[in-house]
Design a protein around this motif. Structure first.
Motif, PDB file in Angstrom:
ATOM      1  N   ASP A   1     -42.884  29.562  81.829  1.00 38.74           N
ATOM      2  CA  ASP A   1     -41.479  29.638  82.230  1.00 38.74           C
ATOM      3  C   ASP A   1     -40.735  30.164  81.015  1.00 38.74           C
ATOM      4  OD1 ASP A   1     -41.307  28.512  84.929  1.00 38.74           O
ATOM      5  OD2 ASP A   1     -42.137  26.725  83.981  1.00 38.74           O
ATOM      6  N   PHE A   2     -40.046  31.270  81.193  1.00 43.01           N
ATOM      7  CA  PHE A   2     -39.445  31.874  80.017  1.00 43.01           C
ATOM      8  C   PHE A   2     -38.079  31.290  79.698  1.00 43.01           C
ATOM      9  CE2 PHE A   2     -42.575  35.176  80.795  1.00 43.01           C
ATOM     10  CZ  PHE A   2     -43.037  35.362  79.500  1.00 43.01           C
ATOM     11  N   PRO A   3     -37.980  30.639  78.538  1.00 42.83           N
ATOM     12  CA  PRO A   3     -36.636  30.312  78.058  1.00 42.83           C
ATOM     13  C   PRO A   3     -36.055  31.594  77.459  1.00 42.83           C
ATOM     14  CG  PRO A   3     -38.280  29.622  76.456  1.00 42.83           C
ATOM     15  CD  PRO A   3     -39.019  30.322  77.559  1.00 42.83           C
ATOM     16  N   SER A   4     -34.757  31.651  77.287  1.00 45.50           N
ATOM     17  CA  SER A   4     -34.230  32.892  76.713  1.00 45.50           C
ATOM     18  C   SER A   4     -34.328  32.859  75.199  1.00 45.50           C
ATOM     19  CB  SER A   4     -32.808  33.168  77.180  1.00 45.50           C
ATOM     20  OG  SER A   4     -32.221  32.023  77.678  1.00 45.50           O
ATOM     21  N   GLU A   5     -35.561  33.046  74.738  1.00 51.32           N
ATOM     22  CA  GLU A   5     -35.805  33.117  73.306  1.00 51.32           C
ATOM     23  C   GLU A   5     -36.051  34.587  72.996  1.00 51.32           C
ATOM     24  OE1 GLU A   5     -39.038  31.241  70.227  1.00 51.32           O
ATOM     25  OE2 GLU A   5     -38.598  30.112  72.049  1.00 51.32           O
TER      26      GLU A   5
ATOM     27  N   PHE B   1     -36.839  38.191  71.358  1.00 50.15           N
ATOM     28  CA  PHE B   1     -37.783  38.685  70.350  1.00 50.15           C
ATOM     29  C   PHE B   1     -37.567  40.189  70.266  1.00 50.15           C
ATOM     30  CE2 PHE B   1     -42.087  40.346  69.330  1.00 50.15           C
ATOM     31  CZ  PHE B   1     -42.178  39.839  68.039  1.00 50.15           C
ATOM     32  N   GLY B   2     -37.049  40.647  69.124  1.00 48.67           N
ATOM     33  CA  GLY B   2     -36.695  42.058  69.028  1.00 48.67           C
ATOM     34  C   GLY B   2     -35.767  42.428  70.170  1.00 48.67           C
ATOM     35  N   PRO B   3     -36.026  43.519  70.871  1.00 43.22           N
ATOM     36  CA  PRO B   3     -35.147  43.940  71.960  1.00 43.22           C
ATOM     37  C   PRO B   3     -35.395  43.190  73.278  1.00 43.22           C
ATOM     38  CG  PRO B   3     -36.873  45.563  71.618  1.00 43.22           C
ATOM     39  CD  PRO B   3     -37.093  44.496  70.593  1.00 43.22           C
ATOM     40  N   PHE B   4     -36.344  42.251  73.262  1.00 44.75           N
ATOM     41  CA  PHE B   4     -36.701  41.557  74.513  1.00 44.75           C
ATOM     42  C   PHE B   4     -35.947  40.238  74.618  1.00 44.75           C
ATOM     43  CE2 PHE B   4     -40.295  44.036  72.995  1.00 44.75           C
ATOM     44  CZ  PHE B   4     -40.495  44.879  74.075  1.00 44.75           C
TER      45      PHE B   4
ATOM     46  N   VAL C   1     -44.302  37.933  75.791  1.00 47.49           N
ATOM     47  CA  VAL C   1     -42.987  38.544  75.979  1.00 47.49           C
ATOM     48  C   VAL C   1     -42.865  38.994  77.436  1.00 47.49           C
ATOM     49  CG1 VAL C   1     -41.522  40.461  75.245  1.00 47.49           C
ATOM     50  CG2 VAL C   1     -43.044  39.362  73.587  1.00 47.49           C
ATOM     51  N   ALA C   2     -41.749  38.665  78.075  1.00 45.98           N
ATOM     52  CA  ALA C   2     -41.537  39.116  79.453  1.00 45.98           C
ATOM     53  C   ALA C   2     -41.280  40.625  79.457  1.00 45.98           C
ATOM     54  CB  ALA C   2     -40.351  38.376  80.078  1.00 45.98           C
ATOM     55  N   THR C   3     -42.120  41.369  80.194  1.00 49.93           N
ATOM     56  CA  THR C   3     -41.956  42.826  80.320  1.00 49.93           C
ATOM     57  C   THR C   3     -42.024  43.213  81.803  1.00 49.93           C
ATOM     58  OG1 THR C   3     -44.339  43.023  79.820  1.00 49.93           O
ATOM     59  CG2 THR C   3     -42.825  43.480  78.026  1.00 49.93           C
ATOM     60  N   PRO C   4     -41.034  42.736  82.599  1.00 48.27           N
ATOM     61  CA  PRO C   4     -41.073  42.989  84.038  1.00 48.27           C
ATOM     62  C   PRO C   4     -40.945  44.476  84.350  1.00 48.27           C
ATOM     63  CG  PRO C   4     -38.910  42.167  83.387  1.00 48.27           C
ATOM     64  CD  PRO C   4     -39.809  42.070  82.172  1.00 48.27           C
TER      65      PRO C   4
ATOM     66  N   ARG D   1     -37.836  50.688  84.097  1.00 45.77           N
ATOM     67  CA  ARG D   1     -37.260  51.651  83.147  1.00 45.77           C
ATOM     68  C   ARG D   1     -36.614  50.915  81.986  1.00 45.77           C
ATOM     69  NH1 ARG D   1     -34.946  54.595  86.722  1.00 45.77           N
ATOM     70  NH2 ARG D   1     -36.829  55.823  86.979  1.00 45.77           N
ATOM     71  N   GLU D   2     -35.923  49.805  82.296  1.00 44.83           N
ATOM     72  CA  GLU D   2     -35.274  49.014  81.251  1.00 44.83           C
ATOM     73  C   GLU D   2     -36.324  48.453  80.282  1.00 44.83           C
ATOM     74  OE1 GLU D   2     -33.303  45.526  82.775  1.00 44.83           O
ATOM     75  OE2 GLU D   2     -31.962  45.410  81.040  1.00 44.83           O
ATOM     76  N   THR D   3     -37.423  47.935  80.827  1.00 45.79           N
ATOM     77  CA  THR D   3     -38.493  47.401  79.968  1.00 45.79           C
ATOM     78  C   THR D   3     -39.089  48.497  79.093  1.00 45.79           C
ATOM     79  OG1 THR D   3     -39.068  45.516  81.371  1.00 45.79           O
ATOM     80  CG2 THR D   3     -40.842  46.436  80.033  1.00 45.79           C
ATOM     81  N   LEU D   4     -39.337  49.670  79.681  1.00 53.34           N
ATOM     82  CA  LEU D   4     -39.921  50.772  78.900  1.00 53.34           C
ATOM     83  C   LEU D   4     -38.968  51.197  77.784  1.00 53.34           C
ATOM     84  CD1 LEU D   4     -41.553  52.821  81.773  1.00 53.34           C
ATOM     85  CD2 LEU D   4     -42.746  51.750  79.851  1.00 53.34           C
ATOM     86  N   SER D   5     -37.679  51.181  78.066  1.00 52.59           N
ATOM     87  CA  SER D   5     -36.745  51.582  77.025  1.00 52.59           C
ATOM     88  C   SER D   5     -36.694  50.521  75.917  1.00 52.59           C
ATOM     89  CB  SER D   5     -35.386  51.924  77.641  1.00 52.59           C
ATOM     90  OG  SER D   5     -34.411  51.017  77.249  1.00 52.59           O
TER      91      SER D   5
END
Ligand SMILES: [Zn+2]
Length: 274
Positions: free
Chosen positions: A165-169, A171-174, A189-192, A239-243
């Motif tokens: 479960d991802f807390p909003s921690e 990391f860099g741009p993520f 890292v969440a990369t949806p 697209r947002e994740t790739l950027s």
């Protein structure tokens, strides 16, 4: 730290899966009806020999995928748009033993997502702690999961992963990440994008960051061009994740390792940054 690229066979997909075309529901349709196949792409998994225990990222495909009824015939994607080739010796268990790691000694298995060419080797890890994002697990379960192209009917009986479960921690741009190791040098890292619950794993080796990208893109060049694949359920999110990954690669020394990138093993060995 020793890090291994393990290849569990190859997969062919449509060229429009690697590089999507069209809008809305036409996009996956044009992927499936594409007449052109990619060359055989590697199905990679990775292993980190970490002081806190061996970490495996993805489990590759199973040789059982060669059996006639492994893929549901009613599903158009499996019928039209994917060809895998894996022998029993290429499965992740033997692949790990070949680099001196016993599968029983693996502490953590992190699945970037639950597509069969990433979860297919799960049967080798009944004693490991398996981690998967809760969103991914929900999307992949049951008949709806099968409709979305997952094969929950082939998960091992014992499969009960630890849900991330991802807390909003940030990391860099993520915006969302969780540490895996106590040392904090390995993060999930969440990369949806490719799937809604897709994650990547980042290993910090001094100034170099090794980025295990799963299917965030099919290769490095596609990430640098921020090209969204032809199966992502939410292309805008992809697209947002790739950027974000691209920005990360500009700001940090990033060794970028997608699961199906023919150049991934060499770049890992050389720690060649994007
Ligand atoms: Zn995938």
């Amino acid at each position: 730290m020793r890090v291994h690229a393990l290849q569990t066979g190859t997969v062919l997909v449509k060229t429009r899966q690697r590089e999507g075309v069209g809008r809305g529901p036409m996009r996956p349709l044009r992927t499936m009806l594409d007449r052109e196949w990619t060359e055989p792409l590697p199905i990679h998994a990775f292993a980190i020999e970490h002081p806190e225990g061996v970490i495996v990222i993805d489990t590759g495909e199973t040789a059982r995928a060669a059996q006639p009824r492994y893929f549901p015939r009613w599903h158009p994607y499996f019928r039209l748009a994917v060809r895998v080739s894996v022998t029993p010796e290429q499965e992740i268990g033997p692949a790990l033993r070949a680099v001196g790691i016993e599968p029983e000694d693996v502490r953590w298995v992190v699945l970037t997502h639950l597509h069969t060419d990433h979860a297919g080797g799960l049967a080798h890890f009944p004693r490991s702690e398996v981690l998967v994002s809760r969103t991914e697990h929900e999307n992949a379960s049951g008949f709806m999961g099968q409709l979305r192209g997952y094969l929950p009917q082939h998960w091992p009986d014992w499969f009960a992963p630890r849900m991330i479960d991802f807390p909003s921690e940030p990391f860099g741009p993520f915006p969302e990440s969780v540490p895996l190791t106590d040392a904090g040098d390995v993060r999930i890292v969440a990369t949806p994008g490719h799937t809604n619950g897709h994650v990547s794993v980042v290993l910090a080796e001094g100034d170099v960051l090794v980025f295990f990208a799963g299917d965030a893109s099919y290769d490095q060049e596609l990430m640098l061009r921020e090209v969204v694949d032809g199966v992502a359920p939410d292309p805008a999110k992809a697209r947002e994740t790739l950027s974000r990954i691209h920005r990360f690669a500009r700001d940090a020394s990033l060794v970028y390792l997608p699961a199906h990138d023919p150049g991934a093993a060499d770049r890992l060995a050389a720690r060649a940054t994007a």
